[in-house]
Scaffold this motif. Structure first.
Motif: not given
Length: 184
Positions: A105-126
């Motif tokens: 799971f990765k940012a496409y070259p030059g991209a800036h993805p931001i995971v910012t949950p819209s409510g109470p939640s962990e961001g990224i969870y494996f």
């Protein structure tokens, strides 16, 4: 030269290994009803995340497998989903790559993805996963843990910008949290 221009074509980056496939997600230009290709990306991660017993999976959901790469384009990734009575943002469970074919799971070259949950939640969870790579994300405004690895092994996380995590300190508040995890 005549001054005439011809159309350019671009081959999208695809770093899949073996029989792996590449998928693309764009919060700005995608639609979750698209096939997840570079030309027709998904809008959110809802087509690749884990669902409890398959409940709530969209019709375009894809079971990721070893060697797959999921590219995220620039934009805010805020969606939440329910999993066994809990709310999560970007949640992966029971996903296993191999030593020679990780799931990426990765940012496409030059991209800036931001995971910012819209409510109470962990961001990224494996959870209960192995041989995964997470690269190039900003994660902010998550609750409790911005990035969490639990009961997982052989996970590589790099080039992450984690900040502004909120929650109760007695719940082990952390930007990046590993629990019962090895080779992180």
């Amino acid at each position: 030269a005549s001054g005439a221009f011809t159309a350019c074509s671009t081959t999208p980056l695809c770093e899949a290994v073996g029989t792996g496939r590449c998928f693309y997600i764009s919060a700005l230009t995608g639609s979750d009803s698209n096939p997840g290709t570079f030309a027709s990306p998904w809008k959110t991660y809802k087509n690749i995340i884990s669902y409890y017993g398959g409940a709530g999976q969209p019709s375009t959901w894809v079971q990721l497998r070893a060697g797959d790469v999921v590219y995220f384009m620039s934009g805010l990734y805020r969606d939440l989903v329910s999993y066994n009575g809990q709310t999560f943002a970007f949640f992966i469970r029971f996903l296993n790559g191999t030593a020679s074919a990780r799931v990426t799971f990765k940012a496409y070259p030059g991209a800036h993805p931001i995971v910012t949950p819209s409510g109470p939640s962990e961001g990224i969870y494996f959870l209960q996963s192995s041989y995964l790579l997470l690269e190039g994300f900003e994660v902010n405004r998550a609750t409790l843990h911005a990035v969490r690895f639990a009961e997982s092994s052989n996970i590589e996380a790099r080039n992450l910008w984690v900040h502004d995590t909120d929650g109760e300190d007695n719940d082990n508040l952390a930007g990046v949290y590993a629990n019962v995890a090895s080779n992180i």
